[in-house]
Design a protein around this motif. Sequence first.
Motif, PDB file in Angstrom:
ATOM      1  N   ARG A 154      -7.473  21.310   1.564  1.00 59.30           N
ATOM      2  CA  ARG A 154      -6.318  20.430   1.416  1.00 59.30           C
ATOM      3  C   ARG A 154      -6.749  18.966   1.335  1.00 59.30           C
ATOM      4  NH1 ARG A 154      -2.002  21.255   4.546  1.00 59.30           N
ATOM      5  NH2 ARG A 154      -1.162  23.282   4.028  1.00 59.30           N
ATOM      6  N   THR A 155      -7.740  18.592   2.127  1.00 61.39           N
ATOM      7  CA  THR A 155      -8.205  17.209   2.169  1.00 61.39           C
ATOM      8  C   THR A 155      -9.725  17.222   2.311  1.00 61.39           C
ATOM      9  OG1 THR A 155      -6.228  16.827   3.510  1.00 61.39           O
ATOM     10  CG2 THR A 155      -7.739  14.993   3.268  1.00 61.39           C
ATOM     11  N   ARG A 203      -3.874  17.970  11.058  1.00 60.86           N
ATOM     12  CA  ARG A 203      -2.582  18.248  10.425  1.00 60.86           C
ATOM     13  C   ARG A 203      -1.734  16.991  10.323  1.00 60.86           C
ATOM     14  NH1 ARG A 203      -0.931  22.937   8.734  1.00 60.86           N
ATOM     15  NH2 ARG A 203       1.016  21.914   8.209  1.00 60.86           N
ATOM     16  N   ARG A 204      -1.729  16.258  11.412  1.00 65.20           N
ATOM     17  CA  ARG A 204      -0.857  15.091  11.459  1.00 65.20           C
ATOM     18  C   ARG A 204      -1.294  14.026  10.460  1.00 65.20           C
ATOM     19  NH1 ARG A 204       0.670  10.652  14.062  1.00 65.20           N
ATOM     20  NH2 ARG A 204      -1.127  10.158  15.330  1.00 65.20           N
ATOM     21  N   LEU A 205      -2.605  13.926  10.260  1.00 67.23           N
ATOM     22  CA  LEU A 205      -3.098  12.831   9.433  1.00 67.23           C
ATOM     23  C   LEU A 205      -3.342  13.212   7.983  1.00 67.23           C
ATOM     24  CD1 LEU A 205      -5.640  11.131  11.873  1.00 67.23           C
ATOM     25  CD2 LEU A 205      -3.413  10.276  11.150  1.00 67.23           C
ATOM     26  N   GLU A 206      -3.369  14.491   7.690  1.00 61.18           N
ATOM     27  CA  GLU A 206      -3.855  14.857   6.360  1.00 61.18           C
ATOM     28  C   GLU A 206      -3.018  14.308   5.222  1.00 61.18           C
ATOM     29  OE1 GLU A 206      -4.294  19.063   6.256  1.00 61.18           O
ATOM     30  OE2 GLU A 206      -2.152  19.449   6.403  1.00 61.18           O
ATOM     31  N   ARG A 207      -1.746  14.034   5.481  1.00 62.39           N
ATOM     32  CA  ARG A 207      -0.937  13.432   4.426  1.00 62.39           C
ATOM     33  C   ARG A 207      -1.190  11.933   4.339  1.00 62.39           C
ATOM     34  NH1 ARG A 207       3.287  16.696   2.397  1.00 62.39           N
ATOM     35  NH2 ARG A 207       3.327  14.990   0.925  1.00 62.39           N
ATOM     36  N   ALA A 208      -1.661  11.380   5.421  1.00 57.45           N
ATOM     37  CA  ALA A 208      -1.754   9.918   5.495  1.00 57.45           C
ATOM     38  C   ALA A 208      -3.118   9.381   5.066  1.00 57.45           C
ATOM     39  CB  ALA A 208      -1.432   9.448   6.904  1.00 57.45           C
ATOM     40  N   PRO A 234       4.116  10.290   4.560  1.00 62.91           N
ATOM     41  CA  PRO A 234       4.213   8.999   5.239  1.00 62.91           C
ATOM     42  C   PRO A 234       4.341   7.824   4.275  1.00 62.91           C
ATOM     43  CG  PRO A 234       2.064  10.039   5.622  1.00 62.91           C
ATOM     44  CD  PRO A 234       2.871  10.995   4.824  1.00 62.91           C
ATOM     45  N   ALA A 235       3.733   7.944   3.123  1.00 68.02           N
ATOM     46  CA  ALA A 235       3.810   6.837   2.169  1.00 68.02           C
ATOM     47  C   ALA A 235       5.243   6.641   1.711  1.00 68.02           C
ATOM     48  CB  ALA A 235       2.907   7.104   0.973  1.00 68.02           C
ATOM     49  N   LEU A 275      -3.504   4.875  14.783  1.00 65.66           N
ATOM     50  CA  LEU A 275      -4.272   3.678  15.122  1.00 65.66           C
ATOM     51  C   LEU A 275      -5.339   3.415  14.073  1.00 65.66           C
ATOM     52  CD1 LEU A 275      -6.621   2.738  17.940  1.00 65.66           C
ATOM     53  CD2 LEU A 275      -4.768   1.399  16.959  1.00 65.66           C
ATOM     54  N   VAL A 276      -5.292   2.222  13.526  1.00 65.39           N
ATOM     55  CA  VAL A 276      -6.337   1.797  12.601  1.00 65.39           C
ATOM     56  C   VAL A 276      -7.272   0.870  13.357  1.00 65.39           C
ATOM     57  CG1 VAL A 276      -6.776   0.293  10.648  1.00 65.39           C
ATOM     58  CG2 VAL A 276      -5.005   2.021  10.503  1.00 65.39           C
ATOM     59  N   ARG A 302       2.570  20.555  -2.260  1.00 62.96           N
ATOM     60  CA  ARG A 302       3.139  20.466  -0.921  1.00 62.96           C
ATOM     61  C   ARG A 302       4.647  20.421  -0.989  1.00 62.96           C
ATOM     62  NH1 ARG A 302      -1.734  16.709   0.978  1.00 62.96           N
ATOM     63  NH2 ARG A 302      -2.515  18.021   2.635  1.00 62.96           N
ATOM     64  N   ALA A 330       0.450   4.178  -2.660  1.00 61.12           N
ATOM     65  CA  ALA A 330       0.099   5.522  -2.225  1.00 61.12           C
ATOM     66  C   ALA A 330       1.118   6.536  -2.722  1.00 61.12           C
ATOM     67  CB  ALA A 330       0.013   5.566  -0.702  1.00 61.12           C
ATOM     68  N   LEU A 331       2.364   6.134  -2.735  1.00 58.90           N
ATOM     69  CA  LEU A 331       3.417   7.077  -3.108  1.00 58.90           C
ATOM     70  C   LEU A 331       3.194   7.619  -4.518  1.00 58.90           C
ATOM     71  CD1 LEU A 331       5.953   8.497  -2.531  1.00 58.90           C
ATOM     72  CD2 LEU A 331       7.232   6.475  -3.191  1.00 58.90           C
ATOM     73  N   VAL A 336      -9.016   5.020  10.007  1.00 56.89           N
ATOM     74  CA  VAL A 336      -8.144   5.437  11.099  1.00 56.89           C
ATOM     75  C   VAL A 336      -9.001   6.189  12.097  1.00 56.89           C
ATOM     76  CG1 VAL A 336      -6.359   7.074  11.721  1.00 56.89           C
ATOM     77  CG2 VAL A 336      -6.016   5.553   9.798  1.00 56.89           C
ATOM     78  N   PRO A 342       0.809  -1.226   0.000  1.00 54.88           N
ATOM     79  CA  PRO A 342       0.000   0.000   0.000  1.00 54.88           C
ATOM     80  C   PRO A 342       0.835   1.265   0.000  1.00 54.88           C
ATOM     81  CG  PRO A 342      -0.348  -1.301   2.019  1.00 54.88           C
ATOM     82  CD  PRO A 342       0.591  -2.083   1.168  1.00 54.88           C
ATOM     83  N   ALA A 343       1.977   1.202   0.648  1.00 55.39           N
ATOM     84  CA  ALA A 343       2.804   2.402   0.697  1.00 55.39           C
ATOM     85  C   ALA A 343       3.272   2.769  -0.703  1.00 55.39           C
ATOM     86  CB  ALA A 343       4.007   2.169   1.615  1.00 55.39           C
TER      87      ALA A 343
END
Lengths: 331, 331
Positions: free
Chosen positions: A140-141, A113-118, B53-54, B96-97, B5, A57-58, A97, A53-54
Motif C-alpha cells: 500500500r505504501t 495504518r493511521r499514517l499511511e494516507r498521510a 487527510p489531504a 507530530l512533525v 481506496r 496532495a489532494l 513525521v 500542501p493539502a
Amino acid sequence: MADRRPTLADVAHAAGVATSTVSRAFSRPQRVNHRTRERVLAEAERLGYVPNPAAQALESGRTRTIALLVPDITNPYFSGVIKGAERGAANAGLTLVLGDTAESSAAEAQLVRRLERAVDGFVIAASRLTDDELRTAATRTPITLVNRATAGMGCVVADYDSGTHQIVDHLASYGHRSFVFVGGPAESWSGARRWQGLQAAAAERGMEVRRSGPYLPTLSGGPAAADAVLASGATAVVCHNDILAIGLMRRLAERGVSVPGEISVVGFDDVFGADFCHPTLTTLAERTEDAGRRAVELLVTQVPLRQAGGPTRVLPTQLVVRGSTGPVTSM
Amino acid sequence: MADRRPTLADVAHAAGVATSTVSRAFSRPQRVNHRTRERVLAEAERLGYVPNPAAQALESGRTRTIALLVPDITNPYFSGVIKGAERGAANAGLTLVLGDTAESSAAEAQLVRRLERAVDGFVIAASRLTDDELRTAATRTPITLVNRATAGMGCVVADYDSGTHQIVDHLASYGHRSFVFVGGPAESWSGARRWQGLQAAAAERGMEVRRSGPYLPTLSGGPAAADAVLASGATAVVCHNDILAIGLMRRLAERGVSVPGEISVVGFDDVFGADFCHPTLTTLAERTEDAGRRAVELLVTQVPLRQAGGPTRVLPTQLVVRGSTGPVTSM
DNA sequence: CAAGAAATGGCAAACGCTTGCCATGTGACC
DNA sequence: GGTCACATGGCAAGCGTTTGCCATTTCTTG
C-alpha cells in the motif's frame, strides 16, 4: 496584513495568465515560456505565495512527507537514526513525521495504518512486525527498513559479519579463549544477527562462546546479567548493547570485580555515554546517522518508481576500543 | 485487493445515504440519527474506509498535525521533550512533525515558513528567534515555547528559581562558601535564567559566586572550563549543563583532581548518562518529557480558540544528588 | 388537531491545486 | 505558399472532503 493567504488564482490574476500556467511555472519549468515564467515567479514572490500542501496532495496524491517509526525515541541508539533521516528528508525536500511505537508491534501496526494516507512512505527502524505484515503494508505504501532485513524490501543494515569478527579478533588478541554473549530481547532481529556473527567468528578462531539471557536491554538488565557472568567464570563478555553493558559494569564494580582486570566487556552501538562511563566502553560502532539518511534515500528512489522490493544496503561498522577490555590475567 | 481506496462516496453508496451524512456521522455524531450512524460506521468499517487527510485539510484548513522544532535532535536533553510531545500529540490525535533547526536561527525561521501551511501549530524548544520574530510568526500560526518565555505566548519553562536554590542549599550544606558558574552559550535563554537564579540564591545565602565562560555546551567544552576552574581555586562548580559538566570532570580526572574530594561538580538537566558517568553527577533534573507534553497541550487549547497569547506554565525541578558533590576539604 | 419547532438528511458549492485536452501562434520544411 | 510539427497557454474537470442551506419528517405543544 495578509488577512488571506494568496492562492494560485491570485498569482495568476496578478500575472495576467491562467492558473494552469502558474502551476506549470512551478512544476514543469520547460512547459512554459521562459519570459512568462519569470513574470509569474516574480508575482508569486511579490505576493508571498506559498502553495497549499493539502491542495497539492489532494490532486497529486503526493504529500511530500515521509514517516519514521522507531521503537523508542529516547533510546540514544535511535537518536542518530532520527537525525540522519531528518537530514535525508530535508535534503530531498520532504517533511519528516516521527512516530514512537513504544516497542510494541500493535502500536506499530496502528501507527502505520493511521499514517499511511498521510505520508508517501515509511522508514521503520527495528520493526517488530512480521515479514508478512511488513510486506502487506508495503503493497500500500513504500517502506524501507533500518536494522532489519526482509526479502523484497529496501533495507539498511549494519555489517555485523565484519563487526563481530572485529570484536572476536580484538578479544583474541588479548588472549581470551572464550567469552559469554549477554543477549537482549529474543525478538530482536539485530540481536540474532549479532549472536550469529559472534558464533561464526568464534568458531573460525576456535574460541568457545556461550549465550546468556535474554536480559532487558537497559541499565536495569545489567545486574542480573553481571551475576550470571560472574557465576560462569568468564574472562570476557559481549553484551547485546551498550546500555546493558554499562549496567553490567556498574554491577561488577559494586561487587568489586575489576574491568577490564578480571573481566573484559564489549558492547554494541557506541551510544552517547559509551565514552564517558567508567571504564569507557569498548564497543562496535554503527553509523546510525548514515543508516537513517540512507534509508530515506532508498525510500525516495522507490517512491516514484513504485518498484516492488528494493536492495539491501550494508553499512560498515567499526570497533571502538576503549577502557573496558584488556588482557586475560592468568590468576 | 484494494486497487482503489474507498472514499466517502463509496461508503455513502454502500450505506444508501449522502456523502454529507457519512461525513457528519464521523465529525458531528449528534447531528445524525443514531441508527443511521451505526449503519454508516458499519459500512465504513467493512470497506476499510480511512478518510483522506489531504482532502480534510483542504476544506477545513485543519491538518491535525503539529510541528516540534528543536535545535539538535541528538541532544539527549531534547529526547525527553520529543518523547513527551509525541505522547501529547498522540493523545490529542495529532501527528507530530519533527524539525531540527541545527542550532541556527536562520534554519529555524526557514523551517517555520516552510511548515506553517502544513501544520496547525508549532512547539519550539529553546528557540533562537527573537521575541519579535516569534510574535510575528505566532500571528500566522499558533506557537508555544519550551524553555523560553516570551510575553504573550504560551510557554513551558522549568522552575529555575526553586531549582537553583536547591543547588545552592546543597552546596552550602557541604560547607562550600563560594562556587563558580561555568556558563554555556551567551544567547541561551535558559543559561541566563540559571545564572540569575544562582546569583540570587547565592546572595541570600551570603555565598560568593563567579561566572566563567561562555564555553561550548558539549563534552569538548569541558577541558577549557576545567582548567579555568582549577586556576580559580574554586571548591565547587555549577555547570551550564550535564554534558559540559561531564567533559569538565573528565578533564579534572586527567589532571589528577579528585571529584568530589577537591572540587564538587553540579550540572543541569539530568541527561541520559548523568547516572553512569564517573563519578555520577549531581544535577538539577527537569521533567523534559512533561515539558514536551504540556507544551503540546497548551498548543492544543490555543488552536481552536485562536486566542492571542497564552499562559506560562512553570514545571518543577528536582535536585538529584549523586557522587560528584561532597564536603569541602580544608587542606 | 393544527401549527410550529426540532431532528434529520440531501444538495451542491466550495477548498486550492494539477493535468488532460484543445486552440492558437510560430517557425521549419518541401 | 502550403503543410506540419511544435511550443505555449487556456479551459475545465476533477481530487475527497466539509458545510451552509434547504426540504422533509417527526415530535411538541396548546
